[in-house]
Design an enzyme around this catalytic site. Structure first.
Site: not given
Length: 418
Positions: A318, A371, A290, A394, A244, A166, A208, A42, A343, A157
């Protein structure tokens, strides 16, 4: 002596089985260092461009031979002979060589591989640990970080119905090692609970390393599962939660469709999403949210930030900010966030990532180094997070080698700091 003599890049696979770049940088004294490049699933549309080949006959178009060719034929001739300790000069030279706003000519993946390897060699030449070298590069005081562990996956994910990407836990122990242990014990307890409740398939993992059970009724149900796992593991009241949302993935035509993965309409307005977040924070120990809204909706972020700031909850950008100074500045001006997800591969160079960190800190934001969902066993970002003095990280769950290698590096760094 100590000049870059050779760059050699190769195509390897990341943790999702997609091609990415591994790079070796060699000095004229024989010293060498390596780097490898992560990739997101994403991704924000304003991220620096990850260059892919587009040849459907190789890796379904996902190959990175063009980016590798750019390293060998365009970047290499320009930086051979430079000292890897000239990090900013090397990064700036690659930015000029690319000449685009989003690194679409050379590819952010090509540029990032070189930037990272240069920093590693710079630390080796300096004779100091990488995190200390990063602290010198950034002019910041290094410090240990608080980890956030992704224990239930959804969104892009995972193959389940959960819209939110997440759901994380963050223990409040006295050290990183204690937090790591608590997270591993809660994760193990959650696995047992899921098996008992839903059977073995409920413990299948997402990208993840978090669990991706199909029997998820709602985001509230996820946190009820986490509350129970924390309690059963013996840590009631000692573990915070985080979300997230990656809301851009389920935003379309002005609404947020929480049923987007099952083609079942469950559409919510901005105000209804705000109510969802308010209710979650009131019911559960959530301290971080997030990407709660679409990547273009600075105003919705701002509205939520005003509400959450009073509750001590950070609102993190993000996809909204993509580690880009222009986007971060806009978020500062509109008061959209009070936290940055950083990131490095979103912007492409170590120097630009450090600049993004400093800009966020100028408005007293917290910073979480992250990550990507497609990872490698490169643990650079652990040293980077400590070196710039970020408060949080994270790296995924306490499962899958490409995740735990980064947490394990933090164990060694913490020992070094004691």
């Amino acid at each position: 002596m100590n000049a870059i003599q050779k760059l050699h890049a190769r195509e390897i696979l990341d943790s999702r089985g997609n091609p990415t770049i591994e790079l070796e940088m060699v000095l004229d004294n024989g010293m060498k260092a390596w780097s490898s490049v992560p990739s997101g699933a994403s991704t924000g549309k304003h991220e620096a461009v990850e260059l892919r080949d587009g040849d459907e006959k190789r890796f379904h178009g996902m190959g990175v031979q063009k980016a590798i060719q750019n390293i060998h034929e365009i970047i290499s001739p320009e930086i051979i002979g430079m000292n890897p300790m000239e990090q900013k000069l090397i990064d700036e030279k690659m930015i000029v060589l690319d000449g685009t706003e989003n690194k679409s000519k050379l590819g952010a993946n090509a540029i990032f591989a070189v930037s990272l390897a240069s920093a590693r060699l710079g630390a080796m030449l300096s004779g100091i640990k990488l995190y200390r070298y990063i602290a010198n590069l950034s002019g910041q005081d290094y410090s240990m970080v608080r980890p956030f562990f992704n224990v239930i996956n959804g969104g892009k994910h995972a193959g389940n119905s959960l819209a939110f990407q997440e759901c994380m836990i963050s223990p409040r122990g006295d050290s990183f090692q204690e937090n790591y242990r608590i997270a591993a014990e809660v994760y193990s307890q959650l696995k047992q609970n899921l098996k008992k409740k839903f059977g073995g398939v409920a413990t299948l993992l997402g990208d993840e390393g978090g669990f991706a059970p199909n029997n998820i009724e709602s985001i509230e149900y996820v946190f009820e599962l986490l509350i129970q796992a924390v309690k059963d593991a013996g840590y009631e009241g000692k573990v915070d939660f985080a979300i997230d949302s990656a809301a851009s993935e389920f935003y379309k035509d002005g609404v947020y469709d929480l049923g987007f993965k099952d083609d079942i309409s469950n559409k919510k307005s901005v105000d209804e999403m705000i109510d969802i977040y308010k209710n979650l924070v009131e019911k559960y120990p959530i301290i971080s949210i997030e990407d709660p809204f679409d990547q273009e909706d600075f105003e919705a972020f701002s509205n939520l930030r005003e509400i959450m700031q009073e509750k001590g909850v950070q609102v993190m950008g993000d996809d909204l900010t993509v580690t880009n100074k222009n986007r971060i500045q806009k978020a500062i001006d509109i008061k959209s966030c009070n936290s940055l997800l950083l990131k490095i591969n979103q912007i492409g160079t170590i120097s630009e990532a450090i600049d993004a960190f400093k800009l966020a800190k100028s408005d007293r934001w917290s910073v979480m180094v992250s990550h990507r969902s497609g990872e490698t066993t490169d643990d650079f970002i652990a040293d980077f997070a400590v070196g710039i003095g970020a408060e949080q990280v994270k790296f995924g769950s306490v499962a899958r080698g490409e995740r735990v290698v980064k947490y394990n590096r933090l164990v060694a760094i913490e020992e070094d700091l004691l």
